[in-house]
Enzyme design. Structure first.
Site, PDB file in Angstrom:
ATOM      1  N   GLU A 129       3.406  -3.576  -2.570  1.00 23.78           N
ATOM      2  CA  GLU A 129       4.440  -4.419  -1.826  1.00 23.78           C
ATOM      3  C   GLU A 129       5.683  -4.365  -2.582  1.00 23.78           C
ATOM      4  O   GLU A 129       5.471  -4.644  -3.815  1.00 23.78           O
ATOM      5  CB  GLU A 129       3.613  -5.654  -1.700  1.00 23.78           C
ATOM      6  CG  GLU A 129       4.593  -6.638  -0.982  1.00 23.78           C
ATOM      7  CD  GLU A 129       3.987  -7.930  -0.314  1.00 23.78           C
ATOM      8  OE1 GLU A 129       2.615  -8.035  -0.313  1.00 23.78           O
ATOM      9  OE2 GLU A 129       4.781  -8.574   0.269  1.00 23.78           O
ATOM     10  N   LYS A 179      -9.523  -7.797   0.285  1.00 26.29           N
ATOM     11  CA  LYS A 179      -8.440  -7.654  -0.663  1.00 26.29           C
ATOM     12  C   LYS A 179      -8.135  -8.565  -1.523  1.00 26.29           C
ATOM     13  O   LYS A 179      -8.029  -9.837  -1.157  1.00 26.29           O
ATOM     14  CB  LYS A 179      -7.181  -7.342   0.565  1.00 26.29           C
ATOM     15  CG  LYS A 179      -5.850  -6.959  -0.287  1.00 26.29           C
ATOM     16  CD  LYS A 179      -4.681  -6.383   0.724  1.00 26.29           C
ATOM     17  CE  LYS A 179      -4.059  -7.651   1.315  1.00 26.29           C
ATOM     18  NZ  LYS A 179      -3.192  -8.737   0.333  1.00 26.29           N
ATOM     19  N   ASP A 191      -3.625 -13.688   4.051  1.00 25.64           N
ATOM     20  CA  ASP A 191      -3.147 -15.128   3.673  1.00 25.64           C
ATOM     21  C   ASP A 191      -1.728 -15.359   4.047  1.00 25.64           C
ATOM     22  O   ASP A 191      -1.459 -16.543   3.983  1.00 25.64           O
ATOM     23  CB  ASP A 191      -3.623 -15.355   2.133  1.00 25.64           C
ATOM     24  CG  ASP A 191      -2.873 -14.514   1.187  1.00 25.64           C
ATOM     25  OD1 ASP A 191      -1.955 -13.821   1.667  1.00 25.64           O
ATOM     26  OD2 ASP A 191      -2.901 -14.804   0.138  1.00 25.64           O
TER      27      ASP A 191
HETATM   28  O1  KIV Z   1      -1.041 -11.683   3.664  1.00 22.83           O
HETATM   29  C1  KIV Z   1      -0.633 -10.552   4.072  1.00 22.83           C
HETATM   30  O2  KIV Z   1      -0.398 -10.389   5.222  1.00 22.83           O
HETATM   31  C2  KIV Z   1      -0.504  -9.310   3.315  1.00 22.83           C
HETATM   32  C3  KIV Z   1       0.267  -8.231   3.754  1.00 22.83           C
HETATM   33  C4  KIV Z   1       1.735  -8.409   3.922  1.00 22.83           C
HETATM   34  C5  KIV Z   1       0.123  -7.108   2.778  1.00 22.83           C
HETATM   35  O3  KIV Z   1      -0.893  -9.426   2.261  1.00 22.83           O
END
Ligand code: KIV
Length: 283
Positions: A201, A132, A63
């Site tokens: 993260e 995710k 996102d």
């Molecule tokens: O949105 C994204 O790109 C992410 C990554 C940085 C892990 O969640």
């Protein structure tokens, strides 16, 4: 698009044609074999095709698209429909890497049933192999619901960008003992719930290494040190395309924004000087 007269760009080294699609079980196997896992983000067909041809293990349709594609200042406002659009483009390009789609803010927090409905769309309509979700202990019931329905889930804890307003900025998480304990317990609970991997993260490297030792599924670090089982970066950061700010953990492997600026300036100059197109570039 290949234009007449354009130099043929160097191609990435092709993968062997026998390369099989990577599955969530392969991620867990790679951890057991101590084989580092490389992931990057993609939001469009051609970037995903290049990543896949270069042998990346996993592609996340993050996102982060809301920031690096749409120019918003946070990830919060991207919708399920926008994420489906990008995920479909990426999935069409990929034959090897594991494609995981990020579930947008408020698409999974309201109820496990709503989360299930939205997550299912990423597999049915967009060709993702997994989704995710951000969050620790509080989202475990939702993770259980999705996995029971056959939807593989990647967890994401630490400096989770959808909670930016709760954190009050992009600040490293897991610095106090209670915070460390919450993250450690969250990682174990997500692993027990059946996640196939967890993104860590913006947390101290020693905590990330500790969590990595503690759980049987791979940890994928971003700003979490080298002790994770794998690493991920936002591709636009790695390429030097996103220049608004550079977090400490970003390594720029190219400076494409500068390359693009130089190309655009040369094109404008050539058009204005009637140096483009040439005879060879004309019919
Ligand atoms: O949105 C994204 O790109 C992410 C990554 C940085 C892990 O969640």
């Amino acid at each position: 698009m290949v234009t007449a007269g354009a130099a043929h760009p160097p191609q990435p080294k092709d993968r062997p044609v026998t390369a099989k699609p990577i599955t969530v079980a392969d991620f867990v196997r790679m951890k057991k074999a101590a084989q580092p896992i490389a992931l990057l983000t993609a939001y469009d067909y051609y970037t995903a095709r290049l990543l896949d041809a270069c042998g990346i293990d996993g592609i996340l349709v993050g996102d982060s698209a809301n920031m690096v594609f749409y120019g918003e200042s946070t990830t919060l406002s991207i919708t399920v429909d926008q994420m489906i659009y990008h995920t479909r483009a990426v999935s069409r390009a990929v034959s090897h890497a594991l494609v995981t789609a990020d579930m947008p803010f408020m698409s999974y927090q309201v109820s496990p049933e709503e989360a299930l409905h939205n997550a299912g769309r990423f597999l049915k309509e967009a060709g993702a192999a997994a989704v995710k979700l951000e969050g620790g202990l509080p989202i475990v019931p939702t993770v259980v619901r999705l996995i029971a329905a056959g939807i593989p889930v990647m967890g994401h804890i630490g400096l989770v960008p959808q909670s930016i307003h709760r954190f009050g900025g992009y600040t490293v998480q897991g610095k106090t003992p209670p915070d460390r304990q919450f993250l450690s317990e969250s990682a174990s609970a997500l692993a027990e719930a059946g996640c196939f991997a967890i993104v860590l993260e913006g947390i101290p490297a020693d905590l990330a290494a500790e969590i990595t030792q503690q759980i049987p599924i791979p940890t994928i670090g971003i700003g979490a040190g080298v002790g994770c089982d794998g690493q991920i970066l936002v591709t636009n950061d790695l390429l030097g395309l996103f220049e608004d700010f550079q977090p400490k953990f970003v390594r720029r492997y190219a400076h494409l924004a500068q390359t693009m600026r130089e190309a655009f300036v040369r094109y404008v100059e050539d058009v204005r000087a009637r140096q483009f197109p040439s005879k060879d570039e004309s019919y």
